[in-house]
Scaffold this active site. Structure first.
Site, PDB file in Angstrom:
ATOM      1  N   LYS A 187     -41.517 -37.737 -28.085  1.00 23.12           N
ATOM      2  CA  LYS A 187     -41.644 -37.440 -29.509  1.00 23.12           C
ATOM      3  C   LYS A 187     -40.443 -37.926 -30.303  1.00 23.12           C
ATOM      4  O   LYS A 187     -40.563 -38.299 -31.466  1.00 23.12           O
ATOM      5  CB  LYS A 187     -41.849 -35.939 -29.742  1.00 23.12           C
ATOM      6  CG  LYS A 187     -43.247 -35.471 -29.400  1.00 23.12           C
ATOM      7  CD  LYS A 187     -43.566 -34.164 -30.110  1.00 23.12           C
ATOM      8  CE  LYS A 187     -44.995 -33.740 -29.809  1.00 23.12           C
ATOM      9  NZ  LYS A 187     -45.282 -32.377 -30.274  1.00 23.12           N
ATOM     10  N   LYS A 237     -53.468 -36.111 -31.853  1.00 16.32           N
ATOM     11  CA  LYS A 237     -53.576 -35.909 -33.301  1.00 16.32           C
ATOM     12  C   LYS A 237     -52.842 -36.977 -34.077  1.00 16.32           C
ATOM     13  O   LYS A 237     -53.171 -37.283 -35.210  1.00 16.32           O
ATOM     14  CB  LYS A 237     -52.885 -34.589 -33.674  1.00 16.32           C
ATOM     15  CG  LYS A 237     -53.517 -33.348 -33.177  1.00 16.32           C
ATOM     16  CD  LYS A 237     -52.561 -32.169 -33.375  1.00 16.32           C
ATOM     17  CE  LYS A 237     -53.195 -30.899 -32.861  1.00 16.32           C
ATOM     18  NZ  LYS A 237     -52.286 -29.755 -32.907  1.00 16.32           N
ATOM     19  N   LYS A 271     -53.021 -40.594 -24.044  1.00 16.19           N
ATOM     20  CA  LYS A 271     -53.843 -39.389 -24.211  1.00 16.19           C
ATOM     21  C   LYS A 271     -54.385 -39.299 -25.643  1.00 16.19           C
ATOM     22  O   LYS A 271     -53.751 -39.800 -26.574  1.00 16.19           O
ATOM     23  CB  LYS A 271     -53.089 -38.136 -23.778  1.00 16.19           C
ATOM     24  CG  LYS A 271     -52.084 -37.634 -24.736  1.00 16.19           C
ATOM     25  CD  LYS A 271     -51.538 -36.273 -24.329  1.00 16.19           C
ATOM     26  CE  LYS A 271     -50.637 -35.836 -25.468  1.00 16.19           C
ATOM     27  NZ  LYS A 271     -50.026 -34.580 -25.387  1.00 16.19           N
TER      28      LYS A 271
END
Ligand code: AMP
Ligand code: TRP
Length: 333
Positions: A114, A201, A198
């Protein structure tokens, strides 16, 4: 004996099929087993570890609560609440951050992903995020935590923190060491555009995921455009090797039809890809549209959603404030 279940979902918009199959569908099953005590948390404090627009955040909190209920979690049976409503989470997280070690956090792969290349610019919250997650779980003495496979490492850290706290203060079993509940076969739903990533969002392409708010046409279109390979439908598991996109679609089909991968393979062996995609779209429409319709309906019932959270916060507060009080006494405050 029943299980004490705790899990959380971030209110960061675009709840998708990965969240549903990897987590929420399992929450519903646990909710429906009357021997369990379940708590499902909208983890809004976790959401602000990356920049959020305040108005959007509010909307996303509502949407997450609506999605929980629309998917089948019954707020009369399970506690549904938002994390920022219960101060004990922040308080507990601070104390546990003095127990957790830098070296442990430095290993967390989600932070590395992230934060990206420029780690220096990531918020401190993004780094210490798993400690807040540990506090969430430990404040409720959760025995089991249902999550997708990507959260496995955070749960191991939570277990380490609990054990170190118990050791440091010489009180066996005060913080309950939780077990992860990760579905084996379906723990990771992949992007419709890239079978090695994956479903997420934050993927810039909306075509990469089925959102729980998508309508029928969007679902059909996304499956039509989903990446596949040029080979015919596989006959068995061996023929699925090296074909991540096809495998992902077959897994989605199996999960939604409550069947095994083997059975789905048999069902579509030697059929045309278009036939399989048509069946998958129909199944998705069948399963997702009722949820998506219910979400839309619930979003028009603001006072009901408010009352669910208010009630949930009150119940969660009662449990968590007692635990944090005990933690403070043990620490010597
Ligand atoms: P998040 O939206 O990151 O708060 O995730 C909520 C839950 O959904 C967590 O339990 C995740 O592990 C799970 N989850 C998110 N993305 C996926 C995915 N692509 N496949 C399976 N589970 C997922
Ligand atoms: N970190 C989890 C995720 O991104 C969300 C979460 C926060 C959570 N607190 C939790 C999950 C406690 C389980 C238990 O998905």
């Amino acid at each position: 004996m029943g299980k004490k279940i705790f899990s959380g979902v971030q209110p960061t918009g675009n709840l998708h099929l990965g969240n549903y199959l990897g987590a929420i569908k399992n929450f519903v099953k646990l909710n429906n087993d009357n021997t369990n005590d379940c708590i499902f948390c909208v983890v809004d404090l976790h959401a602000i570890t990356v920049k959020q627009d305040p108005k959007e955040l509010k909307k996303n909190i509502n949407e997450t609560v609506a999605t929980f209920i629309a998917s089948g979690i019954d707020p009369k049976k399970s506690i549904i609440f938002n994390q920022s409503g219960v101060a004990a989470h922040s308080e507990g997280a601070w104390i546990l951050s003095c127990v957790a070690r830098m070296g442990w956090l430095n290993r967390m792969t989600q932070f590395k992903e992230k934060a990206g290349k420029d780690k220096e610019k990531a918020s401190v919250g993004l780094y210490s995020y798993p400690i807040l997650m540990a506090a969430d779980i430990l404040l409720y003495d959760a025995s089991h935590v249902p999550v997708g496979d990507d959260q496995k490492q955070h749960l191991e850290l939570c277990r380490d923190i609990a054990q170190k706290f118990n050791n440091d203060f010489g009180i066996d079993d005060f913080l309950k060491v939780p077990e992860p509940l990760i579905q084996k076969e379906f723990s990771r739903i992949m992007s419709l555009k890239d079978g090695s990533k994956k479903m997420s969002k934050s993927d810039l392409s909306d075509l990469s995921r089925i959102n729980l708010s998508d309508n029928k046409d969007q679902i059909i279109n996304k499956i039509k455009k989903a990446k596949t390979d040029l080979l015919p439908m596989p006959n068995d598991i061996k023929e699925l090797e090296g074909r991540p996109e096809t495998q992902n679609l077959l897994r989605i089909y199996s999960n939604l039809s409550n069947s095994t991968l083997d059975n789905s393979l048999k069902k579509f062996a030697a059929k045309n890809f278009s036939e399989f995609k048509k069946a998958l779209s129909e199944l998705l429409v069948d399963k997702i549209i009722p949820i998506s319709d219910e979400i839309k309906k619930l979003l028009n019932e603001q006072s009901y959603l408010d009352s669910v959270l208010l009630d949930g916060v009150e119940k969660a507060e009662e449990i968590a404030s007692k635990k944090v009080k005990n933690i403070k006494e043990i620490v010597g405050f």
